[in-house]
Design a protein around this motif. Structure first.
Motif, mmCIF file in Angstrom:
data_model
loop_
_atom_site.group_PDB
_atom_site.id
_atom_site.type_symbol
_atom_site.label_atom_id
_atom_site.label_comp_id
_atom_site.label_asym_id
_atom_site.label_seq_id
_atom_site.Cartn_x
_atom_site.Cartn_y
_atom_site.Cartn_z
ATOM 1 N N ARG A 1 0.817 -1.214 0.000
ATOM 2 C CA ARG A 1 0.000 0.000 0.000
ATOM 3 C C ARG A 1 0.853 1.268 0.000
ATOM 4 N NH1 ARG A 1 -4.256 -2.395 -1.985
ATOM 5 N NH2 ARG A 1 -5.314 -3.846 -0.554
ATOM 6 N N GLU B 1 4.272 0.255 -4.377
ATOM 7 C CA GLU B 1 3.212 0.093 -5.378
ATOM 8 C C GLU B 1 3.731 0.396 -6.782
ATOM 9 O OE1 GLU B 1 -1.225 1.238 -4.726
ATOM 10 O OE2 GLU B 1 -0.232 2.949 -5.671
ATOM 11 N N HIS C 1 -1.160 1.847 -9.826
ATOM 12 C CA HIS C 1 -1.947 1.431 -8.661
ATOM 13 C C HIS C 1 -2.907 0.295 -9.041
ATOM 14 C CE1 HIS C 1 -4.602 1.616 -5.169
ATOM 15 N NE2 HIS C 1 -5.622 1.761 -6.001
ATOM 16 N N SER D 1 -2.601 -3.512 -7.683
ATOM 17 C CA SER D 1 -3.726 -4.064 -6.918
ATOM 18 C C SER D 1 -4.139 -5.439 -7.444
ATOM 19 C CB SER D 1 -4.923 -3.103 -6.960
ATOM 20 O OG SER D 1 -4.599 -1.875 -6.333
#
Length: 844
Positions: free
Chosen positions: A413, A418, A700, A704
């Motif tokens: 995170r 990331e 991002h 993810s």
């Protein structure tokens, strides 16, 4: 009406004709008709009349073939033949050996995307899938990479026996000879999965199925050679290696000094005609354990026993290991990835002419044979190895980044982590598509000379970046070697893939564009071949057609590049769906720009271009990323345009666009002919560079996908070994992700309650018990958190050792040598400390 209007009409018609690539008769009819209409409508008389006369004269010269040929083509042919750089035999063979697939369209400036989509979706046969699900999965479970790399420095005897019995060495050998008769795609899939557990294992299996005796025998071997050797290679009775590289011939393989002299000698008790070989090779994979050596050498016939030619040229032979004079056995030690690799030597080693691959009639054709087979091997082994390592690194690093916490937050995170995780996801997706595309080309029967170099170079370079980012995210977990470490050996081995089968620096600066500019260009090779035609009429006719096709394409590309850059590639026909159509339009623009700059470079620099390696390397980058983006888009459509994969597709595509514009910008800013560089910049970048590196938002999304159970992550993990078991710590960590995600809400609830409480328990287990008593969590949630703690410990744990465990097997001998030297210190005549050579020999 102003004098400008007729000029604008002529310019617009010419621009439209160039953009649409109208044929010359159509263009002149449209031009003269438009000018005539302009005159009728009151256009400036003198200007319109002048343009009509010029247009009519140009039409006569260009459309009347005899006139065009005598005035333009014949003088151009004389000039072209004079300035054409001479092709060496090496270059000629390399150009004639490969085939051209869709990559040729990328040099046209107007790619035919139907050709790309007409390629069938790569699919395995039922037998190939069964082999992957059975023997390949089984051998992956047997593999303990720490045991291989640290304890044995070799595969275990059980694994050697298993891969031989199950014909891993005979995947490409036809069934009629006892092999598995697998396609190149299946070869790719097998190597990819093996590489996800051990690069030593993948190298051991990969080499016999790429460049080596089996591949060469299948293409060129005599019936007797195939009948005898292929069954033995298929079932592992023969372990092959191939000796090409030596101390004096690395990337320049044609300069090999190893030689064979035609003479008579004894073979199996009979006097026969053969060659006496003297050779010195190194870096030869499987050499220490091989029983059959494929050998490249230069063949000489000083006594004319075979004919008048004294220097016959590069030739290939099969040399059994037990042949008198062969010296083989010691090993190189390639960066803690101890696959069997070593030197081979021989002095006056006699073999009969029947041992020449293909027999005596193929003497001197070795370089052509090698180039054709090199493109096949380069398309599969190293790209597949890179794909397996990158895909495994992506899914395990995503799991690790979710499980590992710092400051109470999963490290994935943090934006810095990331960003690296997004790069891993994007590169792994790209490598997978590119490696599969090159293997699929071989499966279709192509000899992909240019795509193979693109795939080898970019897959290995991107895999190195994936390895670096994965190591950075894992931190201490990645640098402490031991049975729990699943990254360290792969990271140490990354430069091996960069170096072998052609050093990457040379591949990028000499091969990709050097071959592509001629082999893939729609007209250049045709123009060059036209100069070699002996019949004058046929030579002029052939050159005339190629010359005017080339000129028309060059003008079209200048217009197309400029217009599409001005409009942001928003218009024009393109394939794909509503999401990907814009991507194809951008590739149309970059294709036109590449073709324009490539034509300008070849026209202005001529033979000097081959020495402008920076320019060649940068244009090679443009060609490469055009091909890479095409492969990724094809893969996306083959898989049914999955919505979940769009962030990965977008990251990969925008990264390629960024690399294309960066490379093109650097090429033009440093263009050797400065005025041409400025002019080309206006045509290629009239509004400046516009492509941007993938955004933080896109990174991002890509990151993810790796940190959450989903269908895209599942697709990423296909084809690599992720089963959780004792030999596969990466598989265990991958398997934890779903449970970890389910436990996180309970963990957050418990941590929040604990912070707001005044309990005195310091031990985690005691805190959990207290949490149950206080009512923060249930008994079931306590069990969930206990399991989470155990999974976390297994994820972050590293190994430790006694010093003796880390010392090599040669340490005792090394210590004894130095103790003896110390004891003899009082008498300098007796003193003899261990030298580097002593240590190397004794430890070996």
């Amino acid at each position: 009406m102003s004098v400008v209007y007729p000029l604008l009409v002529a310019l617009l018609v010419t621009g439209l004709a160039a953009y649409m690539r109208w044929r010359l008769p159509v263009y002149f009819i449209a031009l003269l008709g438009a000018l005539a209409l302009t005159w009728v409508l009151g256009g400036h008389v003198a200007t319109t009349l002048t343009l009509l006369v010029i247009g009519a004269l140009a039409a006569v010269v260009l459309l009347v073939a005899p006139l065009r040929k005598s005035i333009i083509s014949a003088p151009a042919l004389r000039i072209f033949a004079k300035i054409l750089p001479p092709l060496s035999e090496t270059e000629r063979v390399a150009l004639e050996a490969g085939t051209v697939g869709f990559e040729g369209e990328l040099f046209s400036g107007r790619p035919n995307w139907d050709m790309l989509f007409a390629q069938p979706k790569p699919e395995l046969t039922a037998d190939e899938q069964a082999f992957l699900d059975g023997p390949v999965e089984d051998v992956c479970r047997m593999t303990n990479d720490w045991e291989i790399t640290h304890i044995r420095a070799d595969l275990s005897p059980e694994i050697w026996d298993y891969i031989k019995r199950n014909k891993f060495f005979g995947m490409i050998v036809p069934k009629e000879y006892g092999g598995l008769s697998f396609t190149a795609l299946a070869n790719h899939k097998v190597i990819q999965k093996l590489a996800s557990v051990s690069s030593v294992l993948s190298s051991t299996v990969g080499v016999p199925n790429s460049l080596g005796p089996a591949e060469l025998l299948m293409h060129y071997g005599t019936k007797e050679q195939k009948d005898y050797y292929l069954p033995r290679l298929a079932d592992g009775r023969e372990v092959p290696c191939f000796g090409l590289t030596g101390p004096w011939a690395g990337s320049d393989a044609t300069s090999i000094p190893d030689y064979g002299v035609v003479t008579r000698g004894e073979w199996n008790g009979e006097q026969v005609l053969g060659v006496k070989l003297t050779f010195d090779k190194r870096y030869i994979t499987l050499a220490p354990v091989s029983t059959l050596i494929g050998l490249a050498f230069r063949m000489y016939d000083p006594d004319g026993l075979l004919g008048q030619t004294k220097d016959i040229g590069i030739t290939l032979a099969l040399v059994p290991r037990d042949t008198a004079g062969v010296d083989i056995g010691r090993r190189h030690f390639p960066l803690n990835s101890p696959f069997q690799n070593g030197p081979i030597h021989g002095r006056e080693v006699f073999v009969p002419l029947s041992q020449l691959i293909g027999g005596p009639e193929f003497a001197g054709k070795g370089w052509q044979m090698l180039v054709e087979c090199l493109s096949i091997g380069r398309s599969i082994t190293l790209p597949s190895t890179a794909s397996g390592g990158a895909k495994l690194a992506a899914v395990v690093t995503g799991s690790y980044a979710r499980i590992r916490k710092q400051f109470g937050l999963s490290i994935g995170r943090f934006e810095g982590v990331e960003e690296a995780l997004g790069r891993i996801a994007g590169h792994a997706y790209t490598i997978s598509a590119l490696a599969e595309a090159s293997a699929a080309a071989v499966t279709r029967g192509e000899l992909p000379a240019v795509p193979s170099t693109i795939s080898k170079y970019h897959c290995t370079e991107m895999a190195r970046q994936v390895g670096q980012d994965a190591m950075d995210i894992h931190g201490g977990k990645g640098i402490i070697l031991g049975p729990r470490n699943y990254l360290g050996r792969a990271w140490q081995a990354a430069p091996i893939a960069i170096t072998v089968e052609g050093a990457n620096i040379m591949t990028r600066t000499l091969m990709i564009f050097g071959q592509g500019a001629i082999l893939c260009h729609p007209w250049v090779l045709k123009e060059m071949k036209a100069t070699q035609i002996t019949d004058p009429r046929e030579r002029l006719d052939t050159f005339d057609a190629a010359l005017f096709g080339h000129i028309g394409m060059a003008i079209s590309n200048a217009v197309r590049s400029f217009w599409m850059a001005l409009t942001g590639s928003r218009f024009g026909a393109a394939p794909g769906d509503a999401y990907t159509r814009r991507y194809f339009r951008r590739l149309n623009r970059y294709s036109a720009a590449l073709a324009l700059v490539a034509d300008s470079s070849m026209s202005l620099l001529g033979g000097k271009l081959k020495f402008k390696e920076n320019l060649s390397g940068r244009l090679g980058d443009v060609l490469s990323h055009l091909y890479i983006a095409s492969a990724v888009l094809k893969r996306f459509h083959d898989e049914g345009t999955p919505e979940a994969d769009k962030p990965l597709l977008a990251w990969s595509f925008h990264n390629s666009c960024f690399e294309i514009e960066k490379a093109m910008s650097n090429a033009l800013r440093n263009f050797p002919v400065r005025w041409a560089g400025y002019l080309l910049w206006i045509l290629v970048f009239p509004l400046g560079r516009r492509a941007q590196y993938p955004s933080d938002r896109l990174s991002h999304k890509a990151a993810s996908l790796l940190m959450t159970p989903n269908e895209s992550r599942e697709r990423m993990s296909r084809g690599v070994h992720t089963a959780p078991h004792a030999n596969n710590p990466a598989g265990r960590i991958i398997s934890y992700l779903e449970a970890v995600v389910l436990a996180e809400p309970v963990e957050r609830k418990f941590v929040k309650a604990l912070k707001n409480s005044d309990i005195e328990a310091l031990d985690f287990a005691a805190q959990l018990d207290e949490g149950v008593r206080e009512g923060w969590i249930t008994d079931e949630e306590r069990d969930l958190l206990r399991a989470l703690r155990e999974m976390t410990i297994d994820t972050i744990a590293v190994d430790d050792f006694d010093t003796e465990e880390l010392r090599s097997a040669g340490y005792a001998r090394f210590a004894a040598l130095n103790s003896q030297a110390a004891a003899n210190d009082s008498n300098p005549m007796l003193s003899s400390p261990a030298t580097d050579t002593d240590i190397g020999r004794n430890i070996a």
